[in-house]
Design a protein around this motif. Sequence first.
Motif, PDB file in Angstrom:
ATOM      1  N   GLU A 212     -25.135   8.223  27.325  1.00 18.34           N
ATOM      2  CA  GLU A 212     -25.314   6.888  26.733  1.00 18.34           C
ATOM      3  C   GLU A 212     -26.516   6.858  25.801  1.00 18.34           C
ATOM      4  N   VAL A 213     -27.588   7.517  26.201  1.00 17.08           N
ATOM      5  CA  VAL A 213     -28.792   7.562  25.367  1.00 17.08           C
ATOM      6  C   VAL A 213     -28.508   8.377  24.105  1.00 17.08           C
ATOM      7  N   GLU A 214     -27.819   9.498  24.251  1.00 17.85           N
ATOM      8  CA  GLU A 214     -27.475  10.314  23.096  1.00 17.85           C
ATOM      9  C   GLU A 214     -26.570   9.562  22.127  1.00 17.85           C
ATOM     10  N   SER A 215     -25.614   8.808  22.655  1.00 18.87           N
ATOM     11  CA  SER A 215     -24.736   7.989  21.804  1.00 18.87           C
ATOM     12  C   SER A 215     -25.537   6.932  21.054  1.00 18.87           C
ATOM     13  N   TRP A 216     -26.475   6.304  21.755  1.00 21.48           N
ATOM     14  CA  TRP A 216     -27.324   5.291  21.132  1.00 21.48           C
ATOM     15  C   TRP A 216     -28.133   5.917  19.989  1.00 21.48           C
ATOM     16  N   ILE A 217     -28.682   7.112  20.209  1.00 15.43           N
ATOM     17  CA  ILE A 217     -29.468   7.792  19.176  1.00 15.43           C
ATOM     18  C   ILE A 217     -28.574   8.160  17.991  1.00 15.43           C
ATOM     19  N   ARG A 218     -27.379   8.700  18.270  1.00 18.19           N
ATOM     20  CA  ARG A 218     -26.461   9.041  17.174  1.00 18.19           C
ATOM     21  C   ARG A 218     -26.117   7.819  16.340  1.00 18.19           C
ATOM     22  N   GLN A 219     -25.923   6.671  17.008  1.00  9.43           N
ATOM     23  CA  GLN A 219     -25.595   5.443  16.273  1.00  9.43           C
ATOM     24  C   GLN A 219     -26.773   4.989  15.418  1.00  9.43           C
ATOM     25  N   ARG A 220     -27.989   5.111  15.940  1.00 14.12           N
ATOM     26  CA  ARG A 220     -29.184   4.756  15.153  1.00 14.12           C
ATOM     27  C   ARG A 220     -29.304   5.640  13.923  1.00 14.12           C
ATOM     28  N   ILE A 221     -29.020   6.931  14.072  1.00 12.35           N
ATOM     29  CA  ILE A 221     -29.060   7.857  12.931  1.00 12.35           C
ATOM     30  C   ILE A 221     -28.008   7.451  11.904  1.00 12.35           C
ATOM     31  N   ALA A 222     -26.788   7.179  12.351  1.00 11.31           N
ATOM     32  CA  ALA A 222     -25.729   6.781  11.432  1.00 11.31           C
ATOM     33  C   ALA A 222     -26.081   5.477  10.715  1.00 11.31           C
ATOM     34  N   ASP A 223     -26.610   4.514  11.459  1.00 10.27           N
ATOM     35  CA  ASP A 223     -26.987   3.227  10.846  1.00 10.27           C
ATOM     36  C   ASP A 223     -28.089   3.411   9.807  1.00 10.27           C
TER      37      ASP A 223
ATOM     38  N   GLY B 263     -26.671   4.874   6.632  1.00  5.72           N
ATOM     39  CA  GLY B 263     -25.583   4.145   6.002  1.00  5.72           C
ATOM     40  C   GLY B 263     -24.218   4.783   6.181  1.00  5.72           C
ATOM     41  N   VAL B 264     -24.050   5.517   7.287  1.00  4.33           N
ATOM     42  CA  VAL B 264     -22.773   6.189   7.535  1.00  4.33           C
ATOM     43  C   VAL B 264     -21.814   5.239   8.200  1.00  4.33           C
TER      44      VAL B 264
END
Length: 80
Positions: free
Chosen positions: A65-76, A79-80
Amino acid sequence: MTTPNTNNVSTATTTLLCAEDPLIDMTFITTFTGMTDKWFYKLIGDGLFPKPIKLGRSSRWYKSEVESWIRQRIADSRGV
């Protein structure tokens, strides 16, 4: 008449706890990200970070869950 076996852990519980997706603590999260625990607890209060799993007085999170949250922050942020 069949009686349930209360000595066995249910299949659902077994699948929740596995070495592939360990529970991690705030120290792991802050070390991994370089951000403070205060910042993460504010995000939790604002609904912007996964809620902790409470184990007594301790808080834990699934690593995935933490890794998913970090991946989403990177994408956001990209601008991905």
